[in-house]
Design a protein around this motif. Sequence first.
Motif, PDB file in Angstrom:
ATOM      1  N   THR A  88       0.487  -1.727   0.282  1.00 36.16           N
ATOM      2  CA  THR A  88       0.079  -0.004  -0.029  1.00 36.16           C
ATOM      3  C   THR A  88       0.899   1.288  -0.265  1.00 36.16           C
ATOM      4  OG1 THR A  88      -0.553  -0.327   2.568  1.00 36.16           O
ATOM      5  CG2 THR A  88      -2.088  -0.922   1.508  1.00 36.16           C
ATOM      6  N   GLN A  89       1.986   0.938   0.330  1.00 41.26           N
ATOM      7  CA  GLN A  89       3.024   2.442   0.145  1.00 41.26           C
ATOM      8  C   GLN A  89       3.073   3.740  -0.697  1.00 41.26           C
ATOM      9  OE1 GLN A  89       5.996   1.602  -1.657  1.00 41.26           O
ATOM     10  NE2 GLN A  89       6.808   3.905  -0.574  1.00 41.26           N
ATOM     11  N   ALA A  90       3.304   4.714  -0.334  1.00 35.36           N
ATOM     12  CA  ALA A  90       2.571   5.534  -1.772  1.00 35.36           C
ATOM     13  C   ALA A  90       3.668   6.785  -1.293  1.00 35.36           C
ATOM     14  CB  ALA A  90       1.833   5.283  -2.888  1.00 35.36           C
ATOM     15  N   LEU A  91       3.685   7.854  -2.278  1.00 34.99           N
ATOM     16  CA  LEU A  91       3.501   8.933  -2.028  1.00 34.99           C
ATOM     17  C   LEU A  91       2.654   9.723  -2.679  1.00 34.99           C
ATOM     18  CD1 LEU A  91       5.192  11.727  -0.818  1.00 34.99           C
ATOM     19  CD2 LEU A  91       6.079  12.169  -2.715  1.00 34.99           C
ATOM     20  N   SER A  92       1.809   9.206  -2.081  1.00 34.91           N
ATOM     21  CA  SER A  92       0.046   9.620  -2.713  1.00 34.91           C
ATOM     22  C   SER A  92      -0.571  11.131  -2.679  1.00 34.91           C
ATOM     23  CB  SER A  92      -0.929   8.546  -2.109  1.00 34.91           C
ATOM     24  OG  SER A  92      -1.300   9.101  -0.692  1.00 34.91           O
ATOM     25  N   ASP A  93       0.313  12.304  -2.533  1.00 34.31           N
ATOM     26  CA  ASP A  93       0.083  13.984  -2.506  1.00 34.31           C
ATOM     27  C   ASP A  93       0.626  13.729  -3.936  1.00 34.31           C
ATOM     28  OD1 ASP A  93      -0.173  16.413  -2.689  1.00 34.31           O
ATOM     29  OD2 ASP A  93       0.416  16.512  -0.167  1.00 34.31           O
ATOM     30  N   VAL A 134      -1.397  -2.063  -4.754  1.00 36.90           N
ATOM     31  CA  VAL A 134      -2.144  -0.731  -4.263  1.00 36.90           C
ATOM     32  C   VAL A 134      -2.587  -0.137  -5.249  1.00 36.90           C
ATOM     33  CG1 VAL A 134      -3.761   0.633  -3.564  1.00 36.90           C
ATOM     34  CG2 VAL A 134      -3.150  -1.576  -2.284  1.00 36.90           C
ATOM     35  N   SER A 135      -2.325   0.764  -6.110  1.00 37.17           N
ATOM     36  CA  SER A 135      -2.359   1.303  -7.354  1.00 37.17           C
ATOM     37  C   SER A 135      -3.496   2.705  -7.240  1.00 37.17           C
ATOM     38  CB  SER A 135      -2.126   1.662  -8.858  1.00 37.17           C
ATOM     39  OG  SER A 135      -2.067   1.625  -9.413  1.00 37.17           O
ATOM     40  N   THR A 136      -4.257   2.557  -7.965  1.00 35.98           N
ATOM     41  CA  THR A 136      -4.918   3.884  -8.151  1.00 35.98           C
ATOM     42  C   THR A 136      -5.637   4.582  -9.447  1.00 35.98           C
ATOM     43  OG1 THR A 136      -5.005   6.742  -8.353  1.00 35.98           O
ATOM     44  CG2 THR A 136      -2.861   5.696  -8.686  1.00 35.98           C
ATOM     45  N   ASP A 137      -7.069   4.501  -9.361  1.00 34.64           N
ATOM     46  CA  ASP A 137      -7.769   5.222 -10.621  1.00 34.64           C
ATOM     47  C   ASP A 137      -7.165   6.450 -11.154  1.00 34.64           C
ATOM     48  OD1 ASP A 137      -8.275   7.165  -8.380  1.00 34.64           O
ATOM     49  OD2 ASP A 137      -9.958   7.767  -8.653  1.00 34.64           O
ATOM     50  N   TYR A 138      -6.048   6.554 -11.040  1.00 39.43           N
ATOM     51  CA  TYR A 138      -5.641   8.394 -11.628  1.00 39.43           C
ATOM     52  C   TYR A 138      -4.849   7.421 -12.581  1.00 39.43           C
ATOM     53  CZ  TYR A 138      -7.683  12.302  -8.061  1.00 39.43           C
ATOM     54  OH  TYR A 138      -7.955  12.951  -7.539  1.00 39.43           O
ATOM     55  N   VAL A 174       2.327  13.415 -12.454  1.00 42.56           N
ATOM     56  CA  VAL A 174       3.625  12.649 -11.998  1.00 42.56           C
ATOM     57  C   VAL A 174       2.956  12.045 -12.044  1.00 42.56           C
ATOM     58  CG1 VAL A 174       5.702  13.303 -10.637  1.00 42.56           C
ATOM     59  CG2 VAL A 174       5.210  14.919 -12.300  1.00 42.56           C
ATOM     60  N   TYR A 175       2.196  11.712 -10.373  1.00 43.01           N
ATOM     61  CA  TYR A 175       1.899  10.736  -9.881  1.00 43.01           C
ATOM     62  C   TYR A 175       1.486   9.524 -10.363  1.00 43.01           C
ATOM     63  CZ  TYR A 175      -2.184   8.578  -6.965  1.00 43.01           C
ATOM     64  OH  TYR A 175      -2.266   7.358  -5.799  1.00 43.01           O
ATOM     65  N   GLY A 176       0.261   9.894 -11.750  1.00 46.89           N
ATOM     66  CA  GLY A 176      -0.446   9.103 -12.027  1.00 46.89           C
ATOM     67  C   GLY A 176       0.687   7.779 -13.019  1.00 46.89           C
ATOM     68  N   ARG A 187      -6.656  -1.513  -7.946  1.00 38.05           N
ATOM     69  CA  ARG A 187      -6.889   0.427  -7.991  1.00 38.05           C
ATOM     70  C   ARG A 187      -8.336   0.408  -7.017  1.00 38.05           C
ATOM     71  NH1 ARG A 187      -6.888  -0.457 -13.953  1.00 38.05           N
ATOM     72  NH2 ARG A 187      -4.386  -0.560 -14.665  1.00 38.05           N
ATOM     73  N   PRO A 188      -8.355   1.264  -6.367  1.00 43.09           N
ATOM     74  CA  PRO A 188      -9.174   1.671  -5.183  1.00 43.09           C
ATOM     75  C   PRO A 188      -9.666   3.303  -5.738  1.00 43.09           C
ATOM     76  CG  PRO A 188      -7.616   1.609  -4.153  1.00 43.09           C
ATOM     77  CD  PRO A 188      -6.442   1.441  -5.317  1.00 43.09           C
ATOM     78  N   SER A 189     -10.435   4.100  -5.779  1.00 43.72           N
ATOM     79  CA  SER A 189     -10.350   5.234  -5.896  1.00 43.72           C
ATOM     80  C   SER A 189     -10.229   6.294  -4.972  1.00 43.72           C
ATOM     81  CB  SER A 189     -12.203   5.509  -7.090  1.00 43.72           C
ATOM     82  OG  SER A 189     -12.182   6.727  -7.652  1.00 43.72           O
ATOM     83  N   THR A 190     -11.136   7.574  -4.411  1.00 48.49           N
ATOM     84  CA  THR A 190     -10.992   7.918  -3.555  1.00 48.49           C
ATOM     85  C   THR A 190     -11.145   7.128  -2.366  1.00 48.49           C
ATOM     86  OG1 THR A 190     -11.259  10.010  -5.253  1.00 48.49           O
ATOM     87  CG2 THR A 190     -11.036  10.688  -2.823  1.00 48.49           C
ATOM     88  N   LEU A 191     -10.072   7.716  -1.616  1.00 46.70           N
ATOM     89  CA  LEU A 191     -10.650   6.997   0.367  1.00 46.70           C
ATOM     90  C   LEU A 191     -11.071   7.716   1.033  1.00 46.70           C
ATOM     91  CD1 LEU A 191      -6.968   4.872  -0.434  1.00 46.70           C
ATOM     92  CD2 LEU A 191      -8.908   3.650  -0.638  1.00 46.70           C
ATOM     93  N   PHE A 192     -11.845   7.341   2.151  1.00 49.92           N
ATOM     94  CA  PHE A 192     -12.674   7.462   3.166  1.00 49.92           C
ATOM     95  C   PHE A 192     -12.404   6.609   4.375  1.00 49.92           C
ATOM     96  CE2 PHE A 192     -16.828   6.684   3.209  1.00 49.92           C
ATOM     97  CZ  PHE A 192     -17.224   6.018   2.519  1.00 49.92           C
ATOM     98  N   GLY A 217      -8.790   6.663  10.867  1.00 51.04           N
ATOM     99  CA  GLY A 217      -7.687   6.987  11.316  1.00 51.04           C
ATOM    100  C   GLY A 217      -6.084   8.286  10.405  1.00 51.04           C
ATOM    101  N   ARG A 218      -6.996   8.353   9.300  1.00 44.05           N
ATOM    102  CA  ARG A 218      -6.379   8.992   8.379  1.00 44.05           C
ATOM    103  C   ARG A 218      -6.766  10.103   8.084  1.00 44.05           C
ATOM    104  NH1 ARG A 218      -5.394  10.581   2.533  1.00 44.05           N
ATOM    105  NH2 ARG A 218      -3.082  10.374   2.696  1.00 44.05           N
ATOM    106  N   ALA A 219      -6.687  12.051   8.053  1.00 46.04           N
ATOM    107  CA  ALA A 219      -7.132  13.143   7.592  1.00 46.04           C
ATOM    108  C   ALA A 219      -8.101  12.968   6.000  1.00 46.04           C
ATOM    109  CB  ALA A 219      -6.516  14.199   7.412  1.00 46.04           C
TER     110      ALA A 219
END
Length: 264
Positions: free
Chosen positions: A25-30, A73-77, A98-100, A120-125, A128-130
């Motif tokens: 799950t690790q990433a720089l996701s900002d 764990v990747s991303t919809d981006y 760049v992230y995508g 691939r998930p999408s926008t997470l809520f 445990g994390r803001a």
Amino acid sequence: MCDLVDARRTAEIVGALRPDAVIHTQALSDVDRCELEPEAARAQNVDATANLLQALSRAQAPGGGDRALLVYVSTDYVFDGAKGTPYDEEDEPRPISVYGRSKREAEQLALGYPRGVIVRPSTLFGPGRANFCDTIVARLRAGEPVEAFSDQVTSPTYTVDLAEGLEALCAALGGAGTPPPARVVHVANAGGASRVAFAQRIAALIGGSPDLVRPIPMAAQGRPAARPAYSALTTIHLARLIGRRLRPWDDALHAYLHQAPSRN
Ligand SMILES: NC(=O)c1ccc[n+]([C@@H]2O[C@H](COP(=O)([O-])OP(=O)(O)OC[C@H]3O[C@@H](n4cnc5c(N)ncnc54)[C@H](OP(=O)(O)O)[C@@H]3O)[C@@H](O)[C@H]2O)c1
């Protein structure tokens, strides 16, 4: 603790643990930070994944020489958002940030590993994390206005549902040595919503005023990174593999706002 950017330490820890399966799950996701610091994005998203894969390739799973399952764990981006209808696993990624691009590069590394599977998930809520959801709740409860993008649609995904889906998926993907029956699996709550629709639903669920939700176009905030305008996901492979889809995002949001004990 394992800093995945440190190849030597990663190899040591993976070699000692000899895991059956790793959910990476690790990433720089900002997304904006990635745009401003592409070298950090490469180190955290691409190089770290390469280090983990190399360590897994060298390590043996317990009981034999089979390689561990790797769920990346990747991303919809990774999509450009131009399709206009929900993306499925067969759609060609065309990242616009760049992230995508860094996540897509890491996906390709995972596909080069014989037991690598992309999720691939999408926008997470979730707890445990803001996150976007918590920010909206806090502002609406304080009676403050909330700006939300009117021109970005995703599949909001509850992390508790994602975790349950990942657990079921790992079981379905089989034990050591089994070739994965799918290499790309979207795991997201069902349906899609614009940020405005998501914020208005939160207002309705917590008894806040929907008038405080102010729709704005993405361009108005002048963020460094482009985001896909439409990256809702279908979850066709997930249903086939675990026999169900994740519930609709609206039901998951209700559960988070009304049931989760540890919500901020
Ligand atoms: N956020 C979203 O809406 C979203 C949407 C789709 C996909 N995703 C994907 O979901 C995953 C999780 O994203 P997130 O937004 O929840 O990210 P996050 O909160 O930043 O979590 C990333 C995790 O990675 C750890 N980490 C960071 N650098 C590390 C390193 N060098 N070595 C080992 N661990 C390290 C962090 O540990 P510390 O907490 O100790 O720093 C943190 O636990 C990512 O792969 C992301 O691409 C996220």
